[in-house]
Design a protein around this motif. Sequence first.
Motif, PDB file in Angstrom:
ATOM      1  N   GLY A  27     -49.515 -12.182   8.066  1.00  0.00           N
ATOM      2  CA  GLY A  27     -50.732 -11.858   8.792  1.00  0.00           C
ATOM      3  C   GLY A  27     -51.050 -10.382   8.845  1.00  0.00           C
ATOM      4  O   GLY A  27     -50.311  -9.534   8.325  1.00  0.00           O
ATOM      5  N   SER A  28     -52.153 -10.084   9.512  1.00  0.00           N
ATOM      6  CA  SER A  28     -52.663  -8.721   9.565  1.00  0.00           C
ATOM      7  C   SER A  28     -51.674  -7.767  10.235  1.00  0.00           C
ATOM      8  O   SER A  28     -51.518  -6.617   9.802  1.00  0.00           O
ATOM      9  CB  SER A  28     -54.004  -8.708  10.315  1.00  0.00           C
ATOM     10  N   THR A  29     -51.002  -8.225  11.291  1.00  0.00           N
ATOM     11  CA  THR A  29     -50.043  -7.359  11.991  1.00  0.00           C
ATOM     12  C   THR A  29     -48.919  -6.930  11.058  1.00  0.00           C
ATOM     13  O   THR A  29     -48.500  -5.758  11.057  1.00  0.00           O
ATOM     14  CB  THR A  29     -49.460  -8.095  13.218  1.00  0.00           C
ATOM     15  N   VAL A  30     -48.424  -7.868  10.259  1.00  0.00           N
ATOM     16  CA  VAL A  30     -47.366  -7.546   9.296  1.00  0.00           C
ATOM     17  C   VAL A  30     -47.878  -6.555   8.261  1.00  0.00           C
ATOM     18  O   VAL A  30     -47.184  -5.587   7.901  1.00  0.00           O
ATOM     19  CB  VAL A  30     -46.866  -8.836   8.605  1.00  0.00           C
ATOM     20  N   ASN A  31     -49.104  -6.767   7.803  1.00  0.00           N
ATOM     21  CA  ASN A  31     -49.672  -5.863   6.798  1.00  0.00           C
ATOM     22  C   ASN A  31     -49.857  -4.451   7.345  1.00  0.00           C
ATOM     23  O   ASN A  31     -49.634  -3.460   6.634  1.00  0.00           O
ATOM     24  CB  ASN A  31     -51.012  -6.409   6.304  1.00  0.00           C
ATOM     25  N   ILE A  32     -50.277  -4.350   8.611  1.00  0.00           N
ATOM     26  CA  ILE A  32     -50.452  -3.025   9.222  1.00  0.00           C
ATOM     27  C   ILE A  32     -49.113  -2.299   9.310  1.00  0.00           C
ATOM     28  O   ILE A  32     -49.015  -1.104   8.997  1.00  0.00           O
ATOM     29  CB  ILE A  32     -51.099  -3.156  10.613  1.00  0.00           C
ATOM     30  N   ALA A  33     -48.068  -3.006   9.733  1.00  0.00           N
ATOM     31  CA  ALA A  33     -46.739  -2.385   9.814  1.00  0.00           C
ATOM     32  C   ALA A  33     -46.283  -1.892   8.444  1.00  0.00           C
ATOM     33  O   ALA A  33     -45.711  -0.802   8.310  1.00  0.00           O
ATOM     34  CB  ALA A  33     -45.729  -3.381  10.384  1.00  0.00           C
ATOM     35  N   SER A  34     -46.576  -2.669   7.409  1.00  0.00           N
ATOM     36  CA  SER A  34     -46.205  -2.271   6.056  1.00  0.00           C
ATOM     37  C   SER A  34     -46.977  -1.032   5.610  1.00  0.00           C
ATOM     38  O   SER A  34     -46.396  -0.096   5.033  1.00  0.00           O
ATOM     39  CB  SER A  34     -46.475  -3.430   5.095  1.00  0.00           C
ATOM     40  N   ARG A  35     -48.285  -1.011   5.890  1.00  0.00           N
ATOM     41  CA  ARG A  35     -49.098   0.150   5.492  1.00  0.00           C
ATOM     42  C   ARG A  35     -48.648   1.417   6.244  1.00  0.00           C
ATOM     43  O   ARG A  35     -48.613   2.508   5.673  1.00  0.00           O
ATOM     44  CB  ARG A  35     -50.578  -0.108   5.779  1.00  0.00           C
ATOM     45  N   LEU A  36     -48.314   1.265   7.523  1.00  0.00           N
ATOM     46  CA  LEU A  36     -47.851   2.428   8.285  1.00  0.00           C
ATOM     47  C   LEU A  36     -46.533   2.963   7.728  1.00  0.00           C
ATOM     48  O   LEU A  36     -46.300   4.180   7.719  1.00  0.00           O
ATOM     49  CB  LEU A  36     -47.677   2.041   9.758  1.00  0.00           C
ATOM     50  N   THR A  37     -45.680   2.073   7.262  1.00  0.00           N
ATOM     51  CA  THR A  37     -44.423   2.519   6.657  1.00  0.00           C
ATOM     52  C   THR A  37     -44.694   3.340   5.407  1.00  0.00           C
ATOM     53  O   THR A  37     -44.040   4.362   5.167  1.00  0.00           O
ATOM     54  CB  THR A  37     -43.544   1.301   6.307  1.00  0.00           C
ATOM     55  N   SER A  38     -45.648   2.915   4.610  1.00  0.00           N
ATOM     56  CA  SER A  38     -45.981   3.665   3.397  1.00  0.00           C
ATOM     57  C   SER A  38     -46.593   5.022   3.721  1.00  0.00           C
ATOM     58  O   SER A  38     -46.462   5.972   2.939  1.00  0.00           O
ATOM     59  CB  SER A  38     -46.928   2.849   2.508  1.00  0.00           C
ATOM     60  N   LEU A  39     -47.272   5.132   4.884  1.00  0.00           N
ATOM     61  CA  LEU A  39     -47.858   6.414   5.298  1.00  0.00           C
ATOM     62  C   LEU A  39     -46.838   7.324   5.978  1.00  0.00           C
ATOM     63  O   LEU A  39     -47.040   8.537   6.059  1.00  0.00           O
ATOM     64  CB  LEU A  39     -49.018   6.160   6.268  1.00  0.00           C
ATOM     65  N   SER A  40     -45.770   6.737   6.473  1.00  0.00           N
ATOM     66  CA  SER A  40     -44.792   7.505   7.244  1.00  0.00           C
ATOM     67  C   SER A  40     -44.046   8.496   6.359  1.00  0.00           C
ATOM     68  O   SER A  40     -43.896   8.300   5.145  1.00  0.00           O
ATOM     69  CB  SER A  40     -43.799   6.542   7.898  1.00  0.00           C
ATOM     70  N   ARG A  41     -43.560   9.564   6.989  1.00  0.00           N
ATOM     71  CA  ARG A  41     -42.739  10.548   6.291  1.00  0.00           C
ATOM     72  C   ARG A  41     -41.268  10.269   6.581  1.00  0.00           C
ATOM     73  O   ARG A  41     -40.935   9.592   7.551  1.00  0.00           O
ATOM     74  CB  ARG A  41     -43.102  11.966   6.757  1.00  0.00           C
ATOM     75  N   PRO A  42     -40.358  10.778   5.750  1.00  0.00           N
ATOM     76  CA  PRO A  42     -38.924  10.578   6.025  1.00  0.00           C
ATOM     77  C   PRO A  42     -38.549  11.067   7.417  1.00  0.00           C
ATOM     78  O   PRO A  42     -38.915  12.174   7.819  1.00  0.00           O
ATOM     79  CB  PRO A  42     -38.242  11.416   4.939  1.00  0.00           C
ATOM     80  N   GLY A  43     -37.874  10.222   8.174  1.00  0.00           N
ATOM     81  CA  GLY A  43     -37.463  10.583   9.524  1.00  0.00           C
ATOM     82  C   GLY A  43     -38.523  10.338  10.580  1.00  0.00           C
ATOM     83  O   GLY A  43     -38.353  10.759  11.731  1.00  0.00           O
ATOM     84  N   TRP A  44     -39.604   9.640  10.217  1.00  0.00           N
ATOM     85  CA  TRP A  44     -40.706   9.390  11.156  1.00  0.00           C
ATOM     86  C   TRP A  44     -40.821   7.904  11.480  1.00  0.00           C
ATOM     87  O   TRP A  44     -40.417   7.045  10.702  1.00  0.00           O
ATOM     88  CB  TRP A  44     -42.034   9.829  10.528  1.00  0.00           C
TER      89      TRP A  44
END
Length: 362
Positions: free
Chosen positions: A287-304
């Motif tokens: 679902g959308s919630t899972v997709n948002i978490a995945s997209r945020l991980t791709s935007l995150s920096r190491p250690g964030w």
Amino acid sequence: MTDEPAEDGELESSRAALVAGLDVPALVERAEQLLLGGPRLFTRAQVAERAGMDAERATALWRALGFAQVGDDEVVFTQRDVDTLEAVRAIEQSGVADDELIATMTRILGQTFSRLASGQGQLLVSMLAQHPEHLESEESVLAVLGTLLPLIEQVHEFVWRRQFVAFFNRVATYATSDALASTLVPMAVGFADMSGFTALTRRATEAELGTLLEAFEATTTDVVSAHHGRIVKTIGDEVLFVADTPSRAAEIALDLLERSRADERLPALRIGLASGPVVSRLGDVYGSTVNIASRLTSLSRPGWVLVDRVVAESLAGDGRYQLTARRPESVRGFHHLRQWRLRRASASEPPARRRGRPRGRR
């Protein structure tokens, strides 16, 4: 039903791990009888007939378990195959599960136990290779198997029952008639990803890579369990976990960062969290919630740790955390995805700065 021989790669690694002098094919044949409770006695038609099941139905169940098709004249089935088919017939006759549900259950069992058996088999071969005193003869190897297998089986049953209890406890937290009728379940979802993993694999040895993955899986399992979360699956360098509240997900994420910083074997992690309705099906989440978490991980920096609006609003009044709004970004499937960096609040930081309530849409 009976298992299939190991894949070629697994067989080769298993043979290489055993000392010279053992007749490996003969040992495997004897170990098979130990595992299956007896020799192979029946063809496909014979096992179906003895179980009182249509041959096509029995074959469909065999394939659903992930086993290869066998010829009509091949004698590959044991009495345990008969017993298992009789158990499936009893489930069908109970009237609780229809053919589709039984096929789904069978497919889950096949996929789960295939991975479990491969992993445990590799570990067992490694254990034997490290203790050559158990490899002096076929009898010594079989003696080890005869001791370990019943214990492993006992642990399997215990863990399965405990996990079943944990599942129903989770269901009880939202068990209304409307909730049970819906496939949507409210939960917090997180992805934790090892940064720079691809580059690491290019320069790491097989042993170093194994150590890294073991450290990652051990750490994530420990931290997620400690905060009442659940690991949904591990995909190479990334783990997907869920928790019943944003605050528990936040503690999981921040503890994972702290543990990875303290472990010299692990690279920095990137983590994304989102909260909302999730489609929970057969142990996985969609679902959308899972997709948002995945997209945020791709935007995150190491250690964030990056979180979505729902998580940020849920944590905004909690003095344990500091939330810093970041510029929205457009990612696949989401236009102007809003994001906040999550950190533990500093004791010296003014309360007003760490308690600003985030606003705006995802």
